[in-house]
Design a protein around this motif. Sequence first.
Motif, PDB file in Angstrom:
ATOM      1  N   LEU A 107      94.714  50.295   1.380  1.00 17.76           N
ATOM      2  CA  LEU A 107      93.432  50.931   1.117  1.00 17.76           C
ATOM      3  C   LEU A 107      92.737  51.287   2.418  1.00 17.76           C
ATOM      4  CD1 LEU A 107      90.943  51.663  -0.690  1.00 17.76           C
ATOM      5  CD2 LEU A 107      90.226  49.284  -0.400  1.00 17.76           C
ATOM      6  N   ARG A 108      92.213  52.497   2.503  1.00 19.87           N
ATOM      7  CA  ARG A 108      91.320  52.897   3.581  1.00 19.87           C
ATOM      8  C   ARG A 108      90.036  53.430   2.959  1.00 19.87           C
ATOM      9  NH1 ARG A 108      93.645  52.534   8.396  1.00 19.87           N
ATOM     10  NH2 ARG A 108      95.919  52.554   8.524  1.00 19.87           N
ATOM     11  N   MET A 109      88.931  53.306   3.700  1.00 15.38           N
ATOM     12  CA  MET A 109      87.639  53.741   3.202  1.00 15.38           C
ATOM     13  C   MET A 109      87.105  54.898   4.027  1.00 15.38           C
ATOM     14  SD  MET A 109      86.286  52.541   0.505  1.00 15.38           S
ATOM     15  CE  MET A 109      84.597  53.041   0.790  1.00 15.38           C
ATOM     16  N   LEU A 110      86.747  55.984   3.354  1.00 10.15           N
ATOM     17  CA  LEU A 110      86.105  57.135   3.981  1.00 10.15           C
ATOM     18  C   LEU A 110      84.599  56.905   3.896  1.00 10.15           C
ATOM     19  CD1 LEU A 110      86.746  59.926   5.224  1.00 10.15           C
ATOM     20  CD2 LEU A 110      86.607  60.878   2.914  1.00 10.15           C
ATOM     21  N   MET A 111      83.947  56.698   5.052  1.00  7.30           N
ATOM     22  CA  MET A 111      82.558  56.242   5.043  1.00  7.30           C
ATOM     23  C   MET A 111      81.701  57.028   6.015  1.00  7.30           C
ATOM     24  SD  MET A 111      83.123  52.093   4.951  1.00  7.30           S
ATOM     25  CE  MET A 111      81.354  51.777   4.928  1.00  7.30           C
ATOM     26  N   TYR A 112      80.421  57.151   5.662  1.00  6.72           N
ATOM     27  CA  TYR A 112      79.411  57.712   6.554  1.00  6.72           C
ATOM     28  C   TYR A 112      78.858  56.547   7.365  1.00  6.72           C
ATOM     29  CZ  TYR A 112      75.654  60.858   8.000  1.00  6.72           C
ATOM     30  OH  TYR A 112      74.809  61.650   8.731  1.00  6.72           O
ATOM     31  N   ARG A 113      78.969  56.600   8.710  1.00  7.22           N
ATOM     32  CA  ARG A 113      78.713  55.416   9.540  1.00  7.22           C
ATOM     33  C   ARG A 113      77.463  55.498  10.397  1.00  7.22           C
ATOM     34  NH1 ARG A 113      81.297  51.057   8.414  1.00  7.22           N
ATOM     35  NH2 ARG A 113      81.701  50.432  10.564  1.00  7.22           N
ATOM     36  N   SER A 114      76.784  56.629  10.465  1.00  9.05           N
ATOM     37  CA  SER A 114      75.725  56.783  11.459  1.00  9.05           C
ATOM     38  C   SER A 114      74.468  55.982  11.131  1.00  9.05           C
ATOM     39  CB  SER A 114      75.353  58.260  11.605  1.00  9.05           C
ATOM     40  OG  SER A 114      74.720  58.737  10.439  1.00  9.05           O
ATOM     41  N   ASN A 115      74.329  55.489   9.907  1.00  9.49           N
ATOM     42  CA  ASN A 115      73.092  54.795   9.546  1.00  9.49           C
ATOM     43  C   ASN A 115      73.260  53.285   9.446  1.00  9.49           C
ATOM     44  OD1 ASN A 115      74.698  54.962   7.177  1.00  9.49           O
ATOM     45  ND2 ASN A 115      72.892  54.633   5.903  1.00  9.49           N
ATOM     46  N   LEU A 116      74.366  52.736   9.963  1.00  8.77           N
ATOM     47  CA  LEU A 116      74.594  51.306   9.826  1.00  8.77           C
ATOM     48  C   LEU A 116      73.647  50.517  10.724  1.00  8.77           C
ATOM     49  CD1 LEU A 116      78.470  50.981   9.619  1.00  8.77           C
ATOM     50  CD2 LEU A 116      76.795  51.244   7.783  1.00  8.77           C
ATOM     51  N   GLY A 117      73.110  49.423  10.185  1.00 11.69           N
ATOM     52  CA  GLY A 117      72.242  48.546  10.953  1.00 11.69           C
ATOM     53  C   GLY A 117      73.001  47.352  11.509  1.00 11.69           C
ATOM     54  N   GLY A 118      72.290  46.534  12.294  1.00 17.22           N
ATOM     55  CA  GLY A 118      72.910  45.380  12.925  1.00 17.22           C
ATOM     56  C   GLY A 118      73.458  44.382  11.936  1.00 17.22           C
ATOM     57  N   ALA A 119      72.764  44.190  10.819  1.00 20.08           N
ATOM     58  CA  ALA A 119      73.219  43.212   9.829  1.00 20.08           C
ATOM     59  C   ALA A 119      74.576  43.599   9.262  1.00 20.08           C
ATOM     60  CB  ALA A 119      72.186  43.099   8.707  1.00 20.08           C
ATOM     61  N   THR A 120      74.785  44.890   9.015  1.00 18.67           N
ATOM     62  CA  THR A 120      76.073  45.341   8.484  1.00 18.67           C
ATOM     63  C   THR A 120      77.187  45.117   9.492  1.00 18.67           C
ATOM     64  OG1 THR A 120      75.029  46.980   7.056  1.00 18.67           O
ATOM     65  CG2 THR A 120      77.340  47.330   7.598  1.00 18.67           C
ATOM     66  N   HIS A 121      76.912  45.354  10.765  1.00 19.46           N
ATOM     67  CA  HIS A 121      77.933  45.127  11.794  1.00 19.46           C
ATOM     68  C   HIS A 121      78.332  43.654  11.848  1.00 19.46           C
ATOM     69  CE1 HIS A 121      78.180  49.130  13.450  1.00 19.46           C
ATOM     70  NE2 HIS A 121      76.874  49.200  13.588  1.00 19.46           N
ATOM     71  N   VAL A 122      77.360  42.758  11.672  1.00 20.60           N
ATOM     72  CA  VAL A 122      77.672  41.325  11.659  1.00 20.60           C
ATOM     73  C   VAL A 122      78.561  40.996  10.466  1.00 20.60           C
ATOM     74  CG1 VAL A 122      76.693  39.009  11.401  1.00 20.60           C
ATOM     75  CG2 VAL A 122      75.594  40.660  12.906  1.00 20.60           C
ATOM     76  N   LEU A 123      78.268  41.553   9.313  1.00 20.24           N
ATOM     77  CA  LEU A 123      79.080  41.314   8.123  1.00 20.24           C
ATOM     78  C   LEU A 123      80.503  41.833   8.309  1.00 20.24           C
ATOM     79  CD1 LEU A 123      76.781  42.122   5.057  1.00 20.24           C
ATOM     80  CD2 LEU A 123      77.877  39.944   5.577  1.00 20.24           C
ATOM     81  N   GLU A 124      80.612  43.043   8.826  1.00 17.59           N
ATOM     82  CA  GLU A 124      81.941  43.642   8.966  1.00 17.59           C
ATOM     83  C   GLU A 124      82.805  42.886   9.960  1.00 17.59           C
ATOM     84  OE1 GLU A 124      81.386  47.755   9.848  1.00 17.59           O
ATOM     85  OE2 GLU A 124      80.711  48.267   7.824  1.00 17.59           O
ATOM     86  N   ALA A 125      82.175  42.208  10.905  1.00 16.22           N
ATOM     87  CA  ALA A 125      82.935  41.441  11.895  1.00 16.22           C
ATOM     88  C   ALA A 125      83.639  40.240  11.268  1.00 16.22           C
ATOM     89  CB  ALA A 125      82.009  40.980  13.018  1.00 16.22           C
ATOM     90  N   LEU A 126      83.265  39.883  10.039  1.00 11.42           N
ATOM     91  CA  LEU A 126      83.922  38.768   9.362  1.00 11.42           C
ATOM     92  C   LEU A 126      85.390  39.054   9.088  1.00 11.42           C
ATOM     93  CD1 LEU A 126      81.134  37.874   6.780  1.00 11.42           C
ATOM     94  CD2 LEU A 126      81.811  36.528   8.773  1.00 11.42           C
TER      95      LEU A 126
END
Length: 300
Positions: A143-162
Amino acid sequence: MSRTTDRRWVVPERGNRLVMRFALWLARTVGRRRLEWLLWPVSLYFFVVNAAARRASRAYLQRALRGRYRTGAVLRHMHSFAQAVLDRMFFLQDSTHMPPVRVEGREQLLQTLAAGQGCLLLGAHIGSFEAFRALGRAHTIPLRMLMYRSNLGGATHVLEALDPAYAGLIIPIGEVDTMLRVAESLGKGEIVGILGDRTPDTGRCVPARMLGGDVSIPEGPFRLALATGAPLVLVSAIRAADGVYDIRFEKFDVPYPSSRQGRGAFVQMAVERYVGWMEALCLRHPFAWFNFYDYWKDAP
């Protein structure tokens, strides 16, 4: 069809890295079940401080609940979102404590993949897409995800690092090599997932009617399907009352046109099918819709 510059949601997400790191520490220390008790005060805080989300939620719920709207519905809506964020922590960690899932329509997806041309998995900001990612991990579904990334906040980056592999699974929308990467993935027989209910500011839209009002739906997912020839499959993953996520795959039963002249009609029919699917989900699960902005442009 019209071009739009709709920036209502294309702003940095709310959320603080430090707060999210603290929440992750709590999740690991006390566990998911105990942490759920804190979701109501957290939801109440955001209910108080985020007036724009409050207004947008009320405008949506008055449509989705169809006369059954009651005081407290907006707070319940925000609590459902907080629950989804908490569950996302555990889905991304590949934890033994991740929420359980049930699957309906698995054979629909497997039959589509058996053709060897991959597929486009079309969802919406209803429920949790991470539930499907957990299913894909367990059954080695590419699976790959096609995503719009320009509006991501710091909290989302912390989650994705998991999930260390998460970034490598994302194909950003709007890059020079976006279409090439999508074509390569589909050529390998992989799934490319996309959430089709938000409109990037560079996108072309198709007007449609949803829950009694006018909305604008991006035509991108359907143009992408035409360009690649990949089949479309609808997916939803919604948390049930027992805490289990119900993952459901559905056939996207709009036939592809046999000539270029039929592409416009196909996009219109595809949008109407997609909007009808979303509307049915919102009526069955009104508190699982997580677009906290003025989707119909009519919030007071």
